[in-house]
Scaffold this active site. Structure first.
Site, PDB file in Angstrom:
ATOM      1  CG  HIS A  34      82.959  59.098   8.956  1.00 50.09           C
ATOM      2  ND1 HIS A  34      81.867  59.733   9.468  1.00 50.09           N
ATOM      3  CD2 HIS A  34      83.164  57.989   9.719  1.00 50.09           C
ATOM      4  CE1 HIS A  34      81.369  59.200  10.379  1.00 50.09           C
ATOM      5  NE2 HIS A  34      82.478  58.062  10.580  1.00 50.09           N
ATOM      6  CG  HIS A  37      84.948  61.381  12.518  1.00 51.42           C
ATOM      7  ND1 HIS A  37      85.023  60.325  11.421  1.00 51.42           N
ATOM      8  CD2 HIS A  37      84.794  60.731  13.690  1.00 51.42           C
ATOM      9  CE1 HIS A  37      85.010  59.102  12.276  1.00 51.42           C
ATOM     10  NE2 HIS A  37      84.924  59.482  13.561  1.00 51.42           N
ATOM     11  CD  GLU A 151      71.426  62.841  17.804  1.00 48.22           C
ATOM     12  OE1 GLU A 151      70.733  62.510  16.859  1.00 48.22           O
ATOM     13  OE2 GLU A 151      71.294  63.986  18.382  1.00 48.22           O
TER      14      GLU A 151
END
Ligand code: PAF
Length: 280
Positions: A34, A37, A151
């Site tokens: 998505h 990435h 994160e």
């Protein structure tokens, strides 16, 4: 964009690049790519001469057979997305299980300082052993200068920073901001398993984190967590955990806020398990 399946062909490319003094950035993924990435890939491409993106659904990090079976696998569209994003020199590595985890595998699990026992570790026993194993072996294959992680997987990121030091890998771990959809839902490969109604319901994760952040001035960590539990009781999601932790050590906060505190949350939305986090 080059595609590499064999370890030997990747090793050959890595060797040649190193001889030429080129830098390699690495983005490990389990596919179902998505925008999150793709932002990691773009960042690596900006900062390195070459970028290796691996796609491998790692069975060792799944503690639930159905979860592994249902994990989205979209290799053709993944390759298409990487091709479109690739501004320069991208190698897609599609490792073969037997080469990544060979019979004579030299991997020995290092001490994870208890960081694998809380939160995700409590609900997914063995998960981080599997993550550490695959990341260790991938680092050996790819030998990057830098590796990029999102994160959103906050605990994973903390553990990977820890093992990079422990195994003496000369690799810089780069963390990249969580990407969200327009309503705030953190992007995740698992979102593709949610229908529109479930996506709306899942916004409770984000809105709870925002509320926690707002209330930091007024409430103690313990009170803020009580508020979060009350918010969740009104939703149809099944809360697995919500914790406030020290961002570096992952130790739990109760009476006092730390300078770097992070709120981590995991909940089950129908059959789909979602996690999110926010620095508070
Ligand atoms: O974050 C993930 O997608 C996976 O845990 C990783 C780091 C690719 C290891 O399989």
């Amino acid at each position: 964009m080059k595609i590499c399946k064999q370890h030997a062909s990747l090793s050959q490319i890595v060797l040649e690049l190193k001889k030429k003094g080129k830098t390699i950035g690495f983005v490990p993924t389990m596919g179902a790519l998505h925008k999150g990435h793709l932002s990691l890939i773009k960042q690596s491409q900006k900062e390195n001469d070459h970028t290796v993106v691996s796609i491998f659904v790692n069975p060792l990090q799944f503690n639930n057979a159905d979860d592994l079976k249902n994990y989205p696998r979209t290799i053709d569209s993944d390759l298409e997305k990487i091709k479109k994003t690739s501004i320069k020199n991208t190698i897609v590595y599609l490792p073969i299980y037997e080469e990544l985890f060979p019979k004579n595998d030299a991997f020995v699990l290092t001490d994870l300082n208890g960081m694998d026992k809380v939160m995700e570790g409590e609900f997914r026993p063995g998960h981080f052993n599997g993550v550490v194993h695959v990341v260790h072996n991938l680092f050996k294959h790819v030998q990057p200068k830098s590796a990029y992680f999102g994160e959103k997987d906050f605990q994973q990121l903390a553990i990977i920073k820890h093992i990079t030091k422990k195994y003496c890998f000369d690799i810089e771990i780069k963390s990249c901001k969580t990407m969200r959809d327009k309503n705030g839902l953190a992007l995740s490969s698992r979102n593709s398993l949610l229908n529109e109604e479930e996506k709306n319901k899942a916004l409770i994760l984000y809105s709870t984190l925002v509320e926690m952040k707002k209330q930091k001035e007024n409430l103690s960590p313990k009170e803020a967590l009580e508020m979060a539990h009350t918010l969740f009781k009104k939703s149809t999601l099944k809360l697995e955990y919500i914790h406030l932790v020290d961002s570096k050590t992952l130790s739990m906060l109760s009476s006092e806020w730390h300078k770097n505190s992070t709120c981590c949350i995991a909940a089950q939305c129908g059959n789909v398990r979602l996690i999110d986090c926010m620095s508070i």
